[in-house]
Motif scaffolding. Structure first.
Motif, PDB file in Angstrom:
ATOM      1  N   LYS A  78      34.169  42.669  41.401  1.00  0.00           N
ATOM      2  CA  LYS A  78      33.832  43.977  40.842  1.00  0.00           C
ATOM      3  C   LYS A  78      34.504  44.156  39.487  1.00  0.00           C
ATOM      4  O   LYS A  78      35.598  43.637  39.256  1.00  0.00           O
ATOM      5  CB  LYS A  78      34.299  45.075  41.787  1.00  0.00           C
ATOM      6  CG  LYS A  78      33.568  45.114  43.100  1.00  0.00           C
ATOM      7  CD  LYS A  78      34.091  46.251  43.956  1.00  0.00           C
ATOM      8  CE  LYS A  78      33.342  46.288  45.271  1.00  0.00           C
ATOM      9  NZ  LYS A  78      33.839  47.378  46.121  1.00  0.00           N
ATOM     10  N   PRO A  79      33.854  44.919  38.584  1.00  0.00           N
ATOM     11  CA  PRO A  79      34.432  45.125  37.248  1.00  0.00           C
ATOM     12  C   PRO A  79      35.853  45.684  37.278  1.00  0.00           C
ATOM     13  O   PRO A  79      36.691  45.274  36.477  1.00  0.00           O
ATOM     14  CB  PRO A  79      33.471  46.109  36.590  1.00  0.00           C
ATOM     15  CG  PRO A  79      32.185  45.945  37.315  1.00  0.00           C
ATOM     16  CD  PRO A  79      32.542  45.540  38.714  1.00  0.00           C
ATOM     17  N   ASN A  95      39.227  43.943  35.673  1.00  0.00           N
ATOM     18  CA  ASN A  95      40.135  44.661  34.798  1.00  0.00           C
ATOM     19  C   ASN A  95      41.580  44.552  35.300  1.00  0.00           C
ATOM     20  O   ASN A  95      42.503  44.365  34.513  1.00  0.00           O
ATOM     21  CB  ASN A  95      39.717  46.130  34.691  1.00  0.00           C
ATOM     22  CG  ASN A  95      40.406  46.839  33.554  1.00  0.00           C
ATOM     23  OD1 ASN A  95      40.699  46.249  32.524  1.00  0.00           O
ATOM     24  ND2 ASN A  95      40.680  48.104  33.755  1.00  0.00           N
ATOM     25  N   LYS A  96      41.790  44.648  36.603  1.00  0.00           N
ATOM     26  CA  LYS A  96      43.141  44.514  37.183  1.00  0.00           C
ATOM     27  C   LYS A  96      43.689  43.109  36.944  1.00  0.00           C
ATOM     28  O   LYS A  96      44.876  42.949  36.640  1.00  0.00           O
ATOM     29  CB  LYS A  96      43.129  44.812  38.683  1.00  0.00           C
ATOM     30  CG  LYS A  96      42.874  46.246  39.025  1.00  0.00           C
ATOM     31  CD  LYS A  96      44.152  47.029  38.992  1.00  0.00           C
ATOM     32  CE  LYS A  96      43.896  48.396  39.606  1.00  0.00           C
ATOM     33  NZ  LYS A  96      44.592  49.442  38.946  1.00  0.00           N
ATOM     34  N   VAL A  97      42.851  42.103  37.096  1.00  0.00           N
ATOM     35  CA  VAL A  97      43.281  40.725  36.854  1.00  0.00           C
ATOM     36  C   VAL A  97      43.679  40.568  35.390  1.00  0.00           C
ATOM     37  O   VAL A  97      44.724  39.982  35.080  1.00  0.00           O
ATOM     38  CB  VAL A  97      42.173  39.720  37.248  1.00  0.00           C
ATOM     39  CG1 VAL A  97      42.509  38.318  36.776  1.00  0.00           C
ATOM     40  CG2 VAL A  97      41.948  39.742  38.752  1.00  0.00           C
ATOM     41  N   ALA A 133      47.436  39.761  33.996  1.00  0.00           N
ATOM     42  CA  ALA A 133      47.694  38.637  33.078  1.00  0.00           C
ATOM     43  C   ALA A 133      48.424  39.134  31.827  1.00  0.00           C
ATOM     44  O   ALA A 133      49.381  38.495  31.364  1.00  0.00           O
ATOM     45  CB  ALA A 133      46.382  37.949  32.705  1.00  0.00           C
ATOM     46  N   VAL A 134      47.991  40.270  31.297  1.00  0.00           N
ATOM     47  CA  VAL A 134      48.660  40.851  30.126  1.00  0.00           C
ATOM     48  C   VAL A 134      50.108  41.205  30.464  1.00  0.00           C
ATOM     49  O   VAL A 134      51.015  41.004  29.656  1.00  0.00           O
ATOM     50  CB  VAL A 134      47.881  42.086  29.602  1.00  0.00           C
ATOM     51  CG1 VAL A 134      48.688  42.866  28.581  1.00  0.00           C
ATOM     52  CG2 VAL A 134      46.544  41.653  29.011  1.00  0.00           C
ATOM     53  N   MET A 135      50.339  41.696  31.669  1.00  0.00           N
ATOM     54  CA  MET A 135      51.696  42.040  32.093  1.00  0.00           C
ATOM     55  C   MET A 135      52.591  40.794  32.139  1.00  0.00           C
ATOM     56  O   MET A 135      53.728  40.819  31.662  1.00  0.00           O
ATOM     57  CB  MET A 135      51.662  42.745  33.452  1.00  0.00           C
ATOM     58  CG  MET A 135      51.062  44.136  33.377  1.00  0.00           C
ATOM     59  SD  MET A 135      50.623  44.853  34.980  1.00  0.00           S
ATOM     60  CE  MET A 135      52.215  45.053  35.749  1.00  0.00           C
TER      61      MET A 135
END
Length: 149
Positions: free
Chosen positions: A2-3, A7-9, A13-15
């Motif tokens: 799901k979109p 976004n959470k993934v 990754a950014v975190m």
């Protein structure tokens, strides 16, 4: 997938990237102020400190703001990443034209002030209590005291 999960993934990754860059940057900055520190400082210690910040603030969030913990951590780590970006000019300057330790500390605390204001802005934007900004500072002051003494 799901979109919203994508976004959470992406955010996770950014975190992780933010923690890595912040840890590396602050370990490079610590070389500039090493005479003030009581222990050797490296990227692993800073990664533990950043992760400790998340753990330190978790009890303040879990009860009333469980649904916003992830977004708060994401925003807080983006603030840390922006601080790393602001520290790199100082690190690079010191490679070629070393500044005295007082100027390096003054520059660092100027960056901390900017980060505090950005942290406050982000906390307001995601509708969390302002005391999170102050607990961020309290945690860092405790860590600073341990590093200096």
């Amino acid at each position: 997938m799901k979109p919203e999960n994508v976004n959470k993934v992406y955010q996770f990754a950014v975190m992780l990237i933010s923690i890595s860059i912040t840890a590396y940057t602050l370990s490079r900055f610590s070389v500039l102020i090493q005479p003030l520190l009581s222990i050797p400082y490296d990227w692993k210690l800073e990664a533990a400190i950043v992760t400790g910040q998340l753990v330190f603030q978790f009890p303040l969030l879990i009860r009333k703001y469980r649904d916003r913990i992830f977004i708060y951590y994401y925003n807080m780590l983006l603030v840390a990443l922006s601080g790393s970006i602001l520290l790199w000019p100082l690190i690079l300057i010191n490679n070629y034209y070393p500044w005295n330790i007082e100027w390096n500390v003054l520059y660092f605390f100027t960056v901390v002030g900017i980060l505090f204001l950005d942290h406050m802005r982000r906390v307001r934007k995601i509708h969390l209590p302002s005391y999170l900004c102050y607990t961020w500072i309290v945690y860092r002051m405790i860590v600073l005291a341990l590093l200096i003494y």
